[in-house]
Design an enzyme around this catalytic site. Structure first.
Site, PDB file in Angstrom:
ATOM      1  N   ARG A 166       0.877  -1.173   0.000  1.00 36.48           N
ATOM      2  CA  ARG A 166       0.000   0.000   0.000  1.00 36.48           C
ATOM      3  C   ARG A 166       0.909   1.216   0.000  1.00 36.48           C
ATOM      4  O   ARG A 166       1.562   1.505   1.002  1.00 36.48           O
ATOM      5  CB  ARG A 166      -0.900  -0.018   1.230  1.00 36.48           C
ATOM      6  N   HIS A 191      -3.515   4.672   4.652  1.00 37.41           N
ATOM      7  CA  HIS A 191      -4.797   4.009   4.435  1.00 37.41           C
ATOM      8  C   HIS A 191      -5.767   4.924   3.683  1.00 37.41           C
ATOM      9  O   HIS A 191      -6.440   4.497   2.739  1.00 37.41           O
ATOM     10  CB  HIS A 191      -5.377   3.613   5.786  1.00 37.41           C
ATOM     11  N   TYR A 239       3.305   4.630  12.155  1.00 36.99           N
ATOM     12  CA  TYR A 239       3.512   3.187  12.268  1.00 36.99           C
ATOM     13  C   TYR A 239       4.452   2.587  11.232  1.00 36.99           C
ATOM     14  O   TYR A 239       4.702   1.390  11.247  1.00 36.99           O
ATOM     15  CB  TYR A 239       2.164   2.455  12.247  1.00 36.99           C
TER      16      TYR A 239
END
Lengths: 460, 344, 328
Positions: B257, B261, B270
């Site tokens: 990814r 998000h 993170y």
């Protein structure tokens, strides 16, 4: 963004809800570079993220305002782009403020109420105020506590002082049954009570579903209709139900008798024809025969006060006002707006009032007041071709008049055959208060008024 | 590189391109480029304060378009998820549709402006309406396939989800139904190793999603999601299996990814910038492009043409959507129930 | 026409709807081979085969999920949740998916499913076989909820629900399955959603109810009208959403006093919604406070007989409420 003679000014955009300024990061383009629409111009640093400002238009950079590290307020100039040869007008393809920016600022509830109006209502509610308020409750308040909404309403409608009647309910409360019994008692012995001046009933705040008049009417159970396959079941609209209810109540309350008379409309036709073109030109709508009838009827009502009256359980209330209800046919039913004090208006005034009320009835813009307070109703089924009808009285009135179609007929005048425009009038009366004699006399007055209408009359 | 899930997964060779001509391969690549550039434009509009929300396809283009080309959009159906921009573009969602949806315009075809971007839905183009609770589509797709089976149709249903969504109960329930009734469903797991911030090793104890297939008695396939041709070849087998009535496949495509998000996420919390930078090595556009060059299906002229066409489409779509009107407020109250009296 | 039990009427309705339209299918736990744990779907598997009558895995969420997917592809699924108490795992599929399908797709997709579930207590079912949860579902726009207890109503409403383009929760009171009978036509017919039925006519008080407690209400009312000079109007709602506010308001405007009786817990129950509607729209006609008689604030119906009895509402309890309101 705005235009200068050099080119179009590019400004610092608003990158977030509470953002008022941005700090420039690295310039991705220099003076003299060409840039295409949407190409990134410069980085902007906020505490969350480094963003890139895209060029809103294509062109050449002619000036840069602010170096790396400069803080520019939202709306402040950051650079100028020349679109190349085009006049410095606003670029139609330039992105307008998008949805995010054009959202009307919806203030929160507290923001909308000015602060000085918020505070007092809260601070005023000290406990001292409350006890004081309680101690001050007067007799009227006590009654209000004791009585329920339906009881209060019935008391108001019938002008009954609740403190004068006993209550069989909890804690001495006057119940619905108690006040209905009282109303009945007063009806039986009207003389024992001073007849209060008859004021027009205050219009009720109407709940969406039509209220039946609260009186001890016989309950009738509607028969359950058996469904057969293929039947279509349609739920009647609120208006339809209201009409159904009113009609049943009217015929059950008043014994209806209908009398007909025919009228020679020659004079009225002549007067109308004389005035109709100018009227249409001045008013913007057509002049019908109906306002002439209304005019004649209002005069007749003054001569026959019992027809402009209503039966009230042994009392006849003769209305001073002449408020003419005009039945308007709608797709889904009918409605009867009222021309108040119709006797004060001339033919043009009546025509205007009818036109306005009918228009607003059809577009559902009548107010509750406008369908109340009629003293006599006129109906016009003649426009659809009707020759005779048996109209139902609009309660609480005692008569209703239908104007039927005007048809050229062969009649006998002075023992010779003539062709005249003839029209029937259908008058239904409440036989509790009016007899055949009263009905025919009234009709005769109307007939005479129409047949002898001065052909040189003015409509003003 | 493809690997075997336990349960007999497909072995894929690099020299076979199935039923695709060079022209098809170029169209495949163009759809990937279009998805990428539309997505980048969306981020640009978001970062400049003009679009409140973006949820991105970047890193997933090859897997989605590779899967798409194995299907027949005229008869097959998708039960997609919010990241499936490239897949729905292949099924008929247009660049203008994508931008109208981003800017919640009246004419946006998914929901008339009622839903956030990424909540695709089109009966005409065969993708079922997407909601936000993760995984609910996995329990619905077997129902669609069941109805097709009842009528003797060979519709293939592809339903997408991230590896995070495979933790949902509905994932288990959907695979269970599909395997009991041998339904033509491809459970398309797009494994990008992160469920927002939760990494895969906190999402499951197994190392691959594909190995779970054995527990349902269905084949599990795992492919390199950065190479569209690899994905296409493996998907082609799963589609053939579904069409001939041999039942479902758990199909895992592995990728990265490349963005947070969504535009509301800040991935600096993170994962390191080095890690995100490293994804560029595995950028599906780069990998697939190289694959096409190796196959002789793409050259500079083609590429220039593709880029020009895509750029024009993206600009047209942006301008079109920015001028388009917002929905009328009365629309907020419509489509709660069917019209009064309507029956089916 | 014949006298049929509630369960017979529903079973007959299912058979006839499935015979009439091949898009209708049934799925749920134990509905096929066993004919349903209450035998409601008895005989369907033999008549229509295992493609249209499906024994589902023990997983409520996907029973509804699969129904939604099948409805998207042209079927008219009638999903069964074995006991309403077990519907909770399917809440997401019902409330977030089925209820919102039409709205979220701007009308492009719809969800014409029926979810049948036995509900209610008084049959020693304890906490997890007795619940009445209709208030949770009536709260969600996009869903429809019906709870017919009369066999005639049930068969007719089932037919309407199956052909309704929106999702319908069809609640069947399990205590009434084999205890309530009525004349039910042998052929197919419909009863419209959103219409209540007046079971007793009266002019001094209105009682609104549905489900098993309607029997208790009628019992209390019949005894009352025999003993007193007054008459009480009883309304069986049948349809909870859409709610027949017209019938409710017309009755209250006539009588001025109203009691609402339901088996679901009082706080947050449907009685509150009905009471608020009456207060807003017929306030001027009220001759007393709006009264609700409902189950106590206890998580669910307990098992041991004296405990269950303490939870249940009887005709005597209802009579007590009638007497108090009548005296107000």
């Amino acid at each position: 963004m705005s235009s200068t003679k050099q080119g179009t000014t590019i400004t610092m955009p608003k990158l977030g809800e509470s953002v008022t300024e941005g700090t420039l990061g690295a310039w991705l383009k220099q003076v003299g570079d060409t840039v295409e629409k949407y190409e990134p111009l410069v980085e902007v640093v906020t505490d969350k993220v480094t963003a890139e400002i895209p060029a809103p238009i294509s062109g050449t950079i002619v000036a840069i305002v602010g170096d790396e590290g400069a803080t520019i307020p939202v709306g402040g100039t950051i650079c100028v782009i020349d679109e190349g040869g085009e006049a410095a007008t606003t670029d139609p393809s330039a992105p307008t403020q998008t949805a995010v920016d054009t959202e009307p600022a919806v203030a929160t509830l507290t923001e909308r109420i000015p602060p000085d109006q918020l505070a007092p209502s809260v601070s005023a509610m000290s406990s001292g105020d409350l006890t004081h308020a309680r101690a001050n409750r007067d007799e009227r308040e006590m009654l209000r506590i004791r009585s329920s909404p339906i009881v209060r309403r019935l008391a108001e409608e019938h002008e009954i002082d609740l403190s004068t009647i006993g209550g069989a309910g909890l804690g001495g409360r006057v119940t619905k049954a108690d006040i209905l019994a009282e109303i009945e008692r007063r009806r039986q012995q009207p003389a024992a009570y001073a007849a209060p001046p008859v004021a027009p009933l205050p219009p009720l705040v109407q709940p969406p579903v039509a209220p039946p008049v609260p009186f001890a009417a016989p309950q009738f159970a509607a028969p359950q209709v058996e469904l057969w396959p293929g039947d279509e079941v349609v739920d009647a609209s609120i208006m339809r139900r209201q009409i159904a209810e009113h009609m049943v109540r009217s015929v059950q309350t008043a014994p209806h008798v209908t009398v007909w008379m025919e009228v020679d409309m020659t004079n009225v036709v002549a007067v109308r024809n004389r005035h109709k073109e100018e009227f249409a030109r001045r008013e913007g709508f057509g002049l019908t025969y109906f306002p002439f009838l209304v005019r004649v009827v209002t005069n007749a009502l003054r001569e026959h006060p019992n027809v402009n009256a209503v039966w009230d359980n042994g009392r006849i209330i003769r209305r001073k006002a002449v408020n003419i209800g005009v039945a308007v046919a709608l797709e889904e039913g009918l409605i009867v707006p009222v021309i108040a004090n119709a006797d004060e208006k001339n033919v043009v005034g009546i025509a205007r009032a009818v036109h306005d009320l009918a228009e607003r009835a059809r577009t559902n813009r009548l107010s509750a007041d406008e369908v109340h307070g009629g003293t006599f109703t006129l109906n016009n089924p003649g426009t659809l071709g009707s020759l005779f009808s048996t109209p139902i009285i609009v309660q609480p009135q005692s008569a209703i008049l239908s104007m039927e179609a005007i048809v050229k007929r062969v009649v006998v005048v002075d023992d010779a055959i003539a062709i005249r425009p003839m029209m029937n009038l259908s008058l239904s009366i409440d036989h509790r208060l009016l007899d055949g004699l009263a009905a025919t006399r009234f009709l005769a007055t109307v007939k005479r008024g129409l047949e002898t209408y001065p052909t040189d009359a003015s409509i003003y | 590189m493809a690997s075997n899930g336990s349960g007999g997964a497909a072995t894929v060779s690099r020299d076979v391109v199935g039923d695709l001509s060079h022209d098809d391969l170029r169209r495949l690549y163009e759809t990937m480029v279009l998805a990428r550039q539309l997505d980048e434009r969306m981020w640009l509009l978001n970062r400049s304060g003009r679009a409140p929300f973006v949820i991105s396809v970047q890193g997933h283009e090859a897997a989605q378009v590779g899967m798409g080309f194995a299907l027949d959009p005229s008869k097959d159906w998708l039960f997609p998820y919010y990241r499936d921009l490239a897949l729905v573009l292949h099924f008929g969602h247009t660049p203008r549709d994508a931008m109208l949806s981003l800017l919640s315009r009246a004419a946006e075809p998914n929901s008339g402006g009622r839903q956030m971007p990424g909540h695709y839905g089109s009966r005409e183009h065969h993708f079922y309406t997407v909601s936000s609770p993760v995984g609910s589509q996995i329990a619905q797709a077997p129902g669609f396939a069941l109805a097709a089976k009842m009528r003797g149709e060979d519709t293939v249903v592809v339903t997408s989800i991230g590896e995070g969504g495979t933790s949902q109960g509905d994932f288990h329930e959907g695979l269970n139904w599909a395997s009991i009734h041998k339904l033509g469903v491809i459970f398309f797991v797009q494994n990008n190793h992160y469920a927002i911030s939760v990494p895969m090793d906190m999402e499951m104890a197994v190392k691959t999603v594909a190995e779970r297939a054995a527990a349902y008695g269905m084949p599990g396939v795992r492919v390199d999601g950065a190479d569209a041709v690899e994905v296409y070849l493996a998907a082609r087998e799963a589609v053939a299996r579904a069409r001939r009535g041999d039942g479902p496949t758990l199909f895992e495509a592995v990728m990265n990814r490349m963005t947070p998000h969504s535009s509301d996420d800040d991935d600096r919390f993170y994962r390191s910038r080095e890690e995100v930078q490293s994804y560029k090595q595995r950028d599906p556009l780069v990998i697939t492009r190289q694959r096409l060059l190796d196959l002789g299906a793409l050259d500079d002229a083609h590429e220039a043409e593709i880029l020009a066409r895509v750029k024009a489409a993206v600009n047209d779509a942006t301008d079109y959507a920015e001028q388009a009107p917002l929905p009328d407020p009365s629309e907020a109250f419509k489509h709660v129930y069917a019209e009064e009296g309507r029956t089916v | 026409m014949a006298t049929k039990l509630l369960i017979e009427a529903i079973r007959e309705g299912l058979h006839q709807e499935m015979a009439h339209d091949e898009r209708v299918m049934v799925l749920g736990e134990d509905v096929g081979q066993r004919g349903g744990v209450f035998r409601v779907t008895d005989g369907l598997l033999a008549e229509f085969g295992h493609m249209r009558v499906i024994d589902a895995p023990l997983a409520e969420s996907s029973i509804i999920g699969v129904a939604i997917g099948a409805a998207a592809n042209g079927m008219l699924p009638v999903a069964e949740i074995q006991f309403l108490d077990f519907i909770h795992p399917a809440m997401n599929q019902i409330m977030n998916e089925a209820a919102k399908t039409r709205y979220r797709s701007g009308g492009d997709f719809e969800c014409p499913i029926v979810i049948r579930a036995p509900y209610g207590g008084g049959i020693h079912g304890a906490l997890y076989h007795s619940q009445s949860l209709e208030a949770l579902f009536t709260h969600i726009p996009g869903l429809k909820v019906v709870a017919p207890v009369d066999p005639y109503d049930a068969k007719g409403l089932l037919s309407t629900a199956i052909h309704d383009p929106d999702p319908v929760l069809f609640l069947e009171h399990k205590r009434a399955y084999r205890a309530v009978r009525a004349d039910v036509p042998d052929e197919r017919y419909t009863v419209p959603l959103g219409k209540a039925r007046i079971v007793r006519e009266g002019s001094d008080m209105t009682i609104i109810s549905y489900g098993w407690y309607l029997q208790e209400v009628v019992q209390a009312v019949d005894r009352y009208t025999q003993e007193q000079q007054a008459t009480i109007e009883v309304i069986d709602l049948r349809s909870l959403r859409p709610l027949d506010t017209t019938t409710i308001l017309e009755s209250v405007m006539k009588t001025g006093k109203v009691i609402i009786v339901h088996e679901a817990n009082k706080f947050g129950g449907l009685g509150g919604e009905i009471a608020a509607t009456i207060a807003e729209e017929a306030f001027g006609y009220l001759d007393g406070p709006i009264v609700r008689v409902a189950s106590p604030e206890v998580p669910a119906m307990p098992y041991s007989p004296p405990l269950e009895k303490a939870y249940l509402i009887t005709a005597d309890d209802i009579r007590l409420a009638i007497d108090r309101l009548a005296a107000y």
